[in-house]
Design an enzyme around this catalytic site. Structure first.
Site, PDB file in Angstrom:
ATOM      1  CD  GLU A  95       1.221 -10.555   9.696  1.00 39.78           C
ATOM      2  OE1 GLU A  95       0.812 -11.627  10.215  1.00 39.78           O
ATOM      3  OE2 GLU A  95       0.703  -9.453   9.927  1.00 39.78           O
ATOM      4  CG  HIS A 104      -1.563  -0.840  -5.857  1.00 41.33           C
ATOM      5  ND1 HIS A 104      -2.668  -0.316  -6.498  1.00 41.33           N
ATOM      6  CD2 HIS A 104      -0.911   0.249  -5.336  1.00 41.33           C
ATOM      7  CE1 HIS A 104      -2.682   0.993  -6.388  1.00 41.33           C
ATOM      8  NE2 HIS A 104      -1.613   1.367  -5.679  1.00 41.33           N
ATOM      9  CD  GLN A 126       0.752  -6.435  11.294  1.00 37.88           C
ATOM     10  OE1 GLN A 126       0.004  -7.390  11.174  1.00 37.88           O
ATOM     11  NE2 GLN A 126       1.713  -6.370  12.195  1.00 37.88           N
ATOM     12  CD  GLU A 158       0.706   3.322  -8.201  1.00 40.23           C
ATOM     13  OE1 GLU A 158       0.423   4.298  -8.928  1.00 40.23           O
ATOM     14  OE2 GLU A 158       0.119   3.076  -7.133  1.00 40.23           O
TER      15      GLU A 158
END
Length: 463
Positions: free
Chosen positions: A85, A126, A14, A172
């Site tokens: 999450e 990112h 996660q 991205e």
């Protein structure tokens, strides 16, 4: 030595991001990137909710259980994929001044840069999705009203793009090989900045057990290291991380990788510390690793970023025990300590050798007999406890695992405070279980605790 993460079969599971409004963020990822809400947790008493989204294979998407059910919870903590999450602190959607930090604005940029921000150093970067055609995907997203930080033809790196989600996090878009997967996109990476490349590689490879699948060097500027949890078959087929083939090999993976960016020279700056996103300004929270049930307790390992192990079965998500209430403040102590939310991990006491354990039981029994035969009242009890504590402090119990030479009779050191107690009985009694008669004879003739071993005030105290 086997890495801890590989020993427990842990895998990257996660990436946690704080959001402003789940009614906007959750549909955004579902509509534009094919993600599915696999489970959600609501904590009205602590005023926050968690939303777990996965980009599953299309063939498996129809079989996903309904979010918020026991079946979806069981799926979440046994899945092999990776989720986003999304954490929502209740009330933030009504606060016009609320915003999250994307991780890409900081004081480590030139002052003339539009992304310069004093008082914080860039950390999280990112997430990314692999697509077959970056230009077509970018055009479709822009037509749907999605904002862009960088279009494919802008900047010095052509052919890749960065769009923005509703909270301003960068996404991205990376090109992959055509025909590799039938799905139009797959969640491919989470990018974070790090200070020291050598320590980072050691942590994620040698401790968490991830595989270094690619290293991309830009001389004089930065280096990107890509880590993934590979199966044995994938590990054998993967190219050397430093080779040119590693770039294409990484893009054949369905599961996402960790992209760790090291800007050269930061390891020599003692004042340089990346911002984790868990204090003001808030944004990115942590990454998480899931271990299968059945071996060991939950582990918490801290390194360049907050990384945690989740274990199964669980009735509540691991991510809440650190707390993420309104404003990022820790949860109440009584909530964090409840058994169904944070399993208690009790340290295993150091085990003494068999004869030392028997000696300790004998000492306790004789001390209790001594106390019962003494005076009564608070003053007497206090003096007796003091005498017993001094007595226990002077007993030379053997160190666990230590072996005593036959016939050696250790005694308490004269410099040790408290009475001098002879303990040869404990270390030299017969070892055979058939020598009970000899043990009883020795106990009756040479008791290790007697009236002279207790301070005079404990003997003469009457009330």
């Amino acid at each position: 030595m086997t890495a801890i993460g590989r020993r427990y079969n842990a895998s990257f599971q996660q990436t946690m991001l704080r959001i402003k409004d789940p009614k906007v963020s959750v549909p955004f990822y579902e509509r534009h990137f094919g993600m599915k809400l696999v489970h959600r947790y609501d904590f009205p008493q602590w005023k926050f909710s968690l939303y777990f989204l996965e980009r599953p294979r299309d063939a498996a998407a129809a079989a996903l259980p309904s979010p918020g059910t026991k079946a979806s919870e069981a799926y979440l903590w046994s899945m092999t994929g990776t989720t986003l999450e999304l954490t929502h602190n209740h009330g933030s959607e009504e606060n016009d001044s609320f915003s999250v930090w994307s991780g890409n604005c900081g004081s480590d940029l030139p002052a003339e840069s539009p992304l310069f921000r004093a008082g914080v150093v860039r950390g999280f970067g990112h997430i990314a999705f692999n697509v077959e055609d970056v230009y077509a995907m970018s055009a479709a997203l822009e037509a749907a009203g999605v904002a862009f930080q960088k279009r494919p033809d802008e900047g010095r790196m052509k052919g890749l793009a960065f769009c923005l989600d509703p909270d301003g996090y960068w996404i991205e878009l990376v090109k992959r090989e055509e025909g590799l997967f039938p799905e139009p996109q797959n969640l491919s990476q989470t990018m974070m900045r790090v200070k020291d490349a050598d320590r980072t590689i050691h942590f994620y490879r040698d401790i968490l057990g991830m595989d270094l699948v690619r290293a991309m060097h830009i001389p004089g500027d930065f280096t990107n290291y890509f880590f993934a949890n590979l199966t044995p078959a994938q590990r054998e087929a993967m190219a050397d991380p430093e080779s040119a083939e590693a770039r294409a090999a990484v893009k054949t993976l369905w599961q996402p990788v960790l992209e760790l960016t090291h800007n050269h020279g930061t390891e020599k700056d003692d004042a340089f510390h990346v911002h984790t996103g868990n204090s003001e300004p808030l944004g990115f929270g942590h990454i998480g690793f899931l271990k299968p049930a059945g071996r060991g307790e939950g582990l918490l390992i801290a390194g360049e970023r907050r990384a945690s192990f989740s274990r199964l079965p669980r009735r509540r998500p691991r991510g809440n025990v650190q707390g993420d209430g309104a404003g990022g403040r820790p949860l109440p102590q009584e909530a964090a300590g409840r058994r169904h939310e944070q399993p208690r991990i009790r340290p295993r006491p150091e085990r003494l050798p068999g004869r030392a354990r028997a000696a300790r039981r004998l000492v306790r029994r004789r001390v209790l007999q001594l106390l019962r035969s003494g005076g009564r009242g608070p003053a007497c009890a206090a003096r007796q406890r003091h005498a017993v504590s001094r007595l226990f402090g002077s007993l030379p119990f053997p160190r666990p695992g230590a072996r005593r030479a036959r016939g050696v009779r250790p005694t308490a050191d004269a410099a040790t405070p408290g009475p001098r107690v002879h303990c040869s009985l404990f270390h030299n009694w017969p070892r055979s279980r058939h020598c009970a008669r000899r043990r009883r004879a020795r106990l009756s003739s040479a008791s290790p605790i007697h009236a002279r071993s207790v301070p005079a005030q404990a003997q003469t105290c009457t009330h």
